[in-house]
Design an enzyme around this catalytic site. Structure first.
Site, PDB file in Angstrom:
ATOM      1  N   ASP A 220      31.420  48.869  38.270  1.00 13.78           N
ATOM      2  CA  ASP A 220      31.520  50.122  39.362  1.00 13.78           C
ATOM      3  C   ASP A 220      32.024  51.456  38.639  1.00 13.78           C
ATOM      4  O   ASP A 220      33.049  51.445  37.992  1.00 13.78           O
ATOM      5  CB  ASP A 220      32.577  49.811  40.372  1.00 13.78           C
ATOM      6  CG  ASP A 220      32.314  48.500  41.259  1.00 13.78           C
ATOM      7  OD1 ASP A 220      31.006  48.258  41.761  1.00 13.78           O
ATOM      8  OD2 ASP A 220      33.156  47.826  41.336  1.00 13.78           O
TER       9      ASP A 220
ATOM     10  N   ASP B 136      32.412  47.817  32.285  1.00 13.84           N
ATOM     11  CA  ASP B 136      32.795  47.737  33.532  1.00 13.84           C
ATOM     12  C   ASP B 136      31.678  48.028  34.462  1.00 13.84           C
ATOM     13  O   ASP B 136      30.686  48.604  33.868  1.00 13.84           O
ATOM     14  CB  ASP B 136      33.918  49.090  33.725  1.00 13.84           C
ATOM     15  CG  ASP B 136      34.024  49.067  35.023  1.00 13.84           C
ATOM     16  OD1 ASP B 136      34.655  48.313  35.719  1.00 13.84           O
ATOM     17  OD2 ASP B 136      34.132  50.257  35.809  1.00 13.84           O
TER      18      ASP B 136
HETATM   19  C1  BG6 Z   1      36.414  47.617  40.843  1.00 14.53           C
HETATM   20  C2  BG6 Z   1      36.478  49.146  41.557  1.00 14.53           C
HETATM   21  O1  BG6 Z   1      35.480  47.591  39.845  1.00 14.53           O
HETATM   22  O2  BG6 Z   1      36.417  46.481  41.924  1.00 14.53           O
HETATM   23  C3  BG6 Z   1      37.696  48.959  42.488  1.00 14.53           C
HETATM   24  O3  BG6 Z   1      36.729  49.924  40.718  1.00 14.53           O
HETATM   25  C4  BG6 Z   1      37.709  47.742  43.383  1.00 14.53           C
HETATM   26  O4  BG6 Z   1      37.786  50.172  43.046  1.00 14.53           O
HETATM   27  C5  BG6 Z   1      37.575  46.368  42.668  1.00 14.53           C
HETATM   28  O5  BG6 Z   1      38.932  47.766  44.222  1.00 14.53           O
HETATM   29  C6  BG6 Z   1      37.560  45.354  43.419  1.00 14.53           C
HETATM   30  O6  BG6 Z   1      36.314  45.210  43.955  1.00 14.53           O
HETATM   31  P1  BG6 Z   1      35.680  44.198  45.365  1.00 14.53           P
HETATM   32  O7  BG6 Z   1      34.260  44.487  45.372  1.00 14.53           O
HETATM   33  O8  BG6 Z   1      35.955  42.842  44.724  1.00 14.53           O
HETATM   34  O9  BG6 Z   1      36.464  44.545  46.575  1.00 14.53           O
HETATM   35 MG    MG Z   2      34.954  51.366  36.998  1.00 13.15          MG
END
Ligand code: BG6
Ligand code: MG
Length: 212
Positions: free
Chosen positions: A11, A9
């Site tokens: 984030d 993963d």
């Molecule tokens: C995930 C995060 O990796 O990505 C979430 O943990 C986030 O919190 C999701 O909502 C979508 O991200 P993005 O960058 O497409 O808005």
């Molecule tokens: Mg994460």
């Protein structure tokens, strides 16, 4: 080696963009007069942008049209992307980079499995453009975690079966996705408290102990 591939993963595992997600959603929630705190933010980990907005709107006294929701999620993303502009390779910890390098040296294939549509931009900011053997992200999936689609696509892109891969996750939704997809899982951060994972990592480099 117990595995042929590792799916990370992004984030909250490779980098700490979770704090930027929080700040961006907080700004939007404040504007709409919606109560939002770190605890609610934790529920957004691994969840798509639109599904995150729906969770935030649980505390909204009113209703929004589909177009308004689209506009607000875009507004959040614009705030988020402005925060990401300040990211640089110095935001990639030495421990994370050294561990990734070691895994590569050990002959493992490495992939990203992230719900984010900004994943490639974040990797560029970190100086990791072209580093991973495969990237499966919010742009190539229909359903976000806890659905296993993002990880199954990562396996497919790596040319490996789920049983040959280990998923590294900081979110409950991500662990559930990996379990459903038939992959082993390593939990890091708050995900260790779920007690769901095959391995619990106290720190990122502990990963090296799980693969042998
Ligand atoms: C995930 C995060 O990796 O990505 C979430 O943990 C986030 O919190 C999701 O909502 C979508 O991200 P993005 O960058 O497409 O808005
Ligand atoms: Mg994460």
């Amino acid at each position: 080696m117990k595995y042929k591939g590792i799916i990370f993963d992004l984030d909250g595992v490779i980098c700490h963009t979770d704090k930027y997600h929080y700040l961006a959603w907080k700004q939007l929630a404040d504007k709409l007069g919606i109560y939002f705190d770190e605890k609610i933010n934790n529920r957004l980990r691994g969840v798509s942008r639109m599904d995150s907005l729906e969770i935030i709107l649980e505390n909204y006294n009113g209703s929004l049209t589909a177009t308004e929701k689209e506009n607000y999620s875009e507004e959040k993303n614009n705030i988020y992307k402005r925060l990401l502009e300040d990211m640089s390779p110095s935001d990639l910890s030495k421990e994370v980079k050294d561990t990734l390098d070691q895994l590569k040296e050990d002959g493992l294939k490495l992939a990203i499995g992230s719900s984010s549509k900004n994943a490639r931009y974040i990797l560029e900011q970190l100086g990791l453009e072209g580093y991973f053997d495969a990237i499966s992200d919010g742009n190539n999936i229909e359903k976000s975690k806890p659905d296993p689609e993002v990880f199954l696509k990562a396996c497919e892109y790596l040319g490996l079966s789920p049983k040959e891969c280990l998923v590294v996750e900081d979110a409950k939704s991500g662990l559930e996705a990996a379990i459903e997809g038939g992959m082993d899982q390593a939990a890091i951060g708050d995900a260790v408290y779920t007690q769901l994972a095959t391995y619990d990592l106290a720190t990122f480099s502990d990963l090296l102990k799980c693969i042998r």
